[in-house]
Design a protein around this motif. Structure first.
Motif, PDB file in Angstrom:
ATOM      1  N   LEU A  47     -12.139  33.877  41.380  1.00  0.00           N
ATOM      2  CA  LEU A  47     -11.503  34.105  42.683  1.00  0.00           C
ATOM      3  C   LEU A  47     -10.280  35.290  42.674  1.00  0.00           C
ATOM      4  O   LEU A  47      -9.494  35.081  41.765  1.00  0.00           O
ATOM      5  N   LEU A  48     -10.157  36.287  43.415  1.00  0.00           N
ATOM      6  CA  LEU A  48      -9.257  37.367  43.456  1.00  0.00           C
ATOM      7  C   LEU A  48      -7.926  36.792  43.443  1.00  0.00           C
ATOM      8  O   LEU A  48      -6.866  37.258  42.990  1.00  0.00           O
ATOM      9  N   SER A  49      -7.816  35.562  44.296  1.00  0.00           N
ATOM     10  CA  SER A  49      -6.312  35.077  44.394  1.00  0.00           C
ATOM     11  C   SER A  49      -5.816  34.616  43.090  1.00  0.00           C
ATOM     12  O   SER A  49      -4.623  34.095  43.185  1.00  0.00           O
ATOM     13  N   GLU A  50      -6.686  34.089  42.254  1.00  0.00           N
ATOM     14  CA  GLU A  50      -6.287  33.605  40.964  1.00  0.00           C
ATOM     15  C   GLU A  50      -5.843  34.692  39.759  1.00  0.00           C
ATOM     16  O   GLU A  50      -5.653  34.270  38.844  1.00  0.00           O
ATOM     17  N   ILE A  51      -6.228  35.839  39.996  1.00  0.00           N
ATOM     18  CA  ILE A  51      -6.211  36.730  39.062  1.00  0.00           C
ATOM     19  C   ILE A  51      -4.698  37.429  38.963  1.00  0.00           C
ATOM     20  O   ILE A  51      -4.131  37.595  40.138  1.00  0.00           O
ATOM     21  N   ALA A  52      -4.079  37.453  37.900  1.00  0.00           N
ATOM     22  CA  ALA A  52      -2.788  38.201  37.622  1.00  0.00           C
ATOM     23  C   ALA A  52      -2.714  39.339  36.586  1.00  0.00           C
ATOM     24  O   ALA A  52      -3.933  39.151  35.798  1.00  0.00           O
ATOM     25  N   ILE A  53      -1.909  40.100  36.755  1.00  0.00           N
ATOM     26  CA  ILE A  53      -1.619  41.155  35.738  1.00  0.00           C
ATOM     27  C   ILE A  53      -0.505  41.241  34.858  1.00  0.00           C
ATOM     28  O   ILE A  53       0.690  40.748  35.557  1.00  0.00           O
ATOM     29  N   TYR A  54      -0.644  41.147  33.655  1.00  0.00           N
ATOM     30  CA  TYR A  54       0.581  41.169  32.739  1.00  0.00           C
ATOM     31  C   TYR A  54       1.756  42.375  32.953  1.00  0.00           C
ATOM     32  O   TYR A  54       1.112  43.302  33.073  1.00  0.00           O
ATOM     33  N   GLU A  58       6.498  38.824  33.606  1.00  0.00           N
ATOM     34  CA  GLU A  58       5.725  38.140  34.323  1.00  0.00           C
ATOM     35  C   GLU A  58       4.462  38.514  34.519  1.00  0.00           C
ATOM     36  O   GLU A  58       3.835  39.410  34.108  1.00  0.00           O
ATOM     37  N   GLU A  59       3.643  37.565  35.015  1.00  0.00           N
ATOM     38  CA  GLU A  59       2.222  37.924  35.531  1.00  0.00           C
ATOM     39  C   GLU A  59       2.376  38.232  37.040  1.00  0.00           C
ATOM     40  O   GLU A  59       3.006  37.295  37.840  1.00  0.00           O
ATOM     41  N   VAL A  60       1.962  39.140  37.451  1.00  0.00           N
ATOM     42  CA  VAL A  60       1.750  39.783  39.057  1.00  0.00           C
ATOM     43  C   VAL A  60       0.618  39.495  39.442  1.00  0.00           C
ATOM     44  O   VAL A  60      -0.358  40.045  39.108  1.00  0.00           O
ATOM     45  N   PRO A  61       0.607  38.552  40.641  1.00  0.00           N
ATOM     46  CA  PRO A  61      -0.804  38.345  41.277  1.00  0.00           C
ATOM     47  C   PRO A  61      -1.289  39.438  41.591  1.00  0.00           C
ATOM     48  O   PRO A  61      -0.821  40.698  42.281  1.00  0.00           O
ATOM     49  N   LEU A  62      -2.786  39.495  41.690  1.00  0.00           N
ATOM     50  CA  LEU A  62      -3.548  40.887  42.272  1.00  0.00           C
ATOM     51  C   LEU A  62      -3.128  41.103  43.559  1.00  0.00           C
ATOM     52  O   LEU A  62      -3.195  42.413  43.915  1.00  0.00           O
ATOM     53  N   GLY A  63      -2.952  40.095  44.413  1.00  0.00           N
ATOM     54  CA  GLY A  63      -2.553  40.328  45.681  1.00  0.00           C
ATOM     55  C   GLY A  63      -1.370  41.225  46.222  1.00  0.00           C
ATOM     56  O   GLY A  63      -1.335  42.309  46.786  1.00  0.00           O
ATOM     57  N   GLU A  64      -0.364  40.965  45.091  1.00  0.00           N
ATOM     58  CA  GLU A  64       0.848  41.718  45.074  1.00  0.00           C
ATOM     59  C   GLU A  64       0.593  43.213  44.918  1.00  0.00           C
ATOM     60  O   GLU A  64       1.070  44.024  45.287  1.00  0.00           O
ATOM     61  N   ILE A  65      -0.158  43.401  43.849  1.00  0.00           N
ATOM     62  CA  ILE A  65      -0.526  44.818  43.446  1.00  0.00           C
ATOM     63  C   ILE A  65      -1.376  45.508  44.613  1.00  0.00           C
ATOM     64  O   ILE A  65      -1.273  46.595  44.668  1.00  0.00           O
ATOM     65  N   PHE A  66      -2.274  44.644  45.261  1.00  0.00           N
ATOM     66  CA  PHE A  66      -2.996  45.272  46.320  1.00  0.00           C
ATOM     67  C   PHE A  66      -1.906  45.734  47.410  1.00  0.00           C
ATOM     68  O   PHE A  66      -2.179  46.775  48.175  1.00  0.00           O
ATOM     69  N   LYS A  67      -1.126  44.850  47.645  1.00  0.00           N
ATOM     70  CA  LYS A  67      -0.067  45.169  48.580  1.00  0.00           C
ATOM     71  C   LYS A  67       0.567  46.498  48.397  1.00  0.00           C
ATOM     72  O   LYS A  67       0.864  47.415  49.293  1.00  0.00           O
ATOM     73  N   LYS A  68       1.169  46.585  47.311  1.00  0.00           N
ATOM     74  CA  LYS A  68       1.845  47.945  46.593  1.00  0.00           C
ATOM     75  C   LYS A  68       1.036  49.027  46.723  1.00  0.00           C
ATOM     76  O   LYS A  68       1.401  50.056  47.091  1.00  0.00           O
ATOM     77  N   ILE A  69      -0.258  49.066  46.568  1.00  0.00           N
ATOM     78  CA  ILE A  69      -1.340  50.188  46.595  1.00  0.00           C
ATOM     79  C   ILE A  69      -1.228  50.383  48.183  1.00  0.00           C
ATOM     80  O   ILE A  69      -1.313  51.631  48.551  1.00  0.00           O
ATOM     81  N   SER A  70      -1.481  49.218  48.882  1.00  0.00           N
ATOM     82  CA  SER A  70      -1.671  49.679  50.270  1.00  0.00           C
ATOM     83  C   SER A  70      -0.264  50.435  50.820  1.00  0.00           C
ATOM     84  O   SER A  70      -0.364  51.136  51.626  1.00  0.00           O
ATOM     85  N   GLU A  71       0.776  49.809  50.511  1.00  0.00           N
ATOM     86  CA  GLU A  71       2.185  50.476  50.828  1.00  0.00           C
ATOM     87  C   GLU A  71       2.150  52.137  50.318  1.00  0.00           C
ATOM     88  O   GLU A  71       2.652  52.819  51.183  1.00  0.00           O
TER      89      GLU A  71
END
Length: 139
Positions: A47-54, A58-71
């Motif tokens: 599930l994409l909601s369960e993936i995080a990046i080191y 800390e570990e940053v959720p994939l959704g937050e990374i997508f939001k940063k790219i979108s911004e």
């Protein structure tokens, strides 16, 4: 719908939307072409909601990374996942400057960019993990 219904299925290209559960697994619909497939419980599914990046802290959720790219891209597409390794790493460092270069591989960055572009091309812009908690900070 947030990222809690978006799946990556090992061995299958693209991303899938979870549509229904069955006795032996579930039914998923391809985001690319809309075709439905039956997925067995033995398939490796993320599930994409369960993936995080080191990162180093800390570990940053994939959704937050997508939001940063979108911004950064004003809701548009990111650089192509077929761009050179150096271009991808430089781009990702702009998005997440403190990502752990020892534990986040080039293939991870490529997949993140590919997934983001796929979601944006298919008008998916809700990168939340699901139900957002409301805060009283806006008062």
């Amino acid at each position: 719908m947030g990222l809690e219904k978006i799946l990556s299925i090992s061995g299958k290209p693209g991303l899938y939307e979870l549509t229904a559960q069955t006795r032996g697994g579930f039914v998923a619909k391809s985001i690319i072409d809309g075709k439905k497939i039956a997925v067995n419980v033995r398939n490796n599914v993320s599930l994409l909601s369960e993936i995080a990046i080191y990162t180093y802290t800390e570990e940053v959720p994939l959704g937050e990374i997508f939001k940063k790219i979108s911004e950064k891209e004003n809701g548009g597409e990111a650089i192509d996942h077929k761009a050179s390794k150096k271009e991808q790493e430089a781009y990702f460092a702009e998005i997440l400057p403190d990502y752990d270069v020892e534990r986040v591989y080039q293939s991870d960055i490529k997949k993140i960019l590919q997934w983001y572009n796929l979601l944006v091309k298919n008008d998916f812009t809700d990168f939340s993990k699901g139900e957002e908690k409301t805060s009283d900070e806006e008062e």
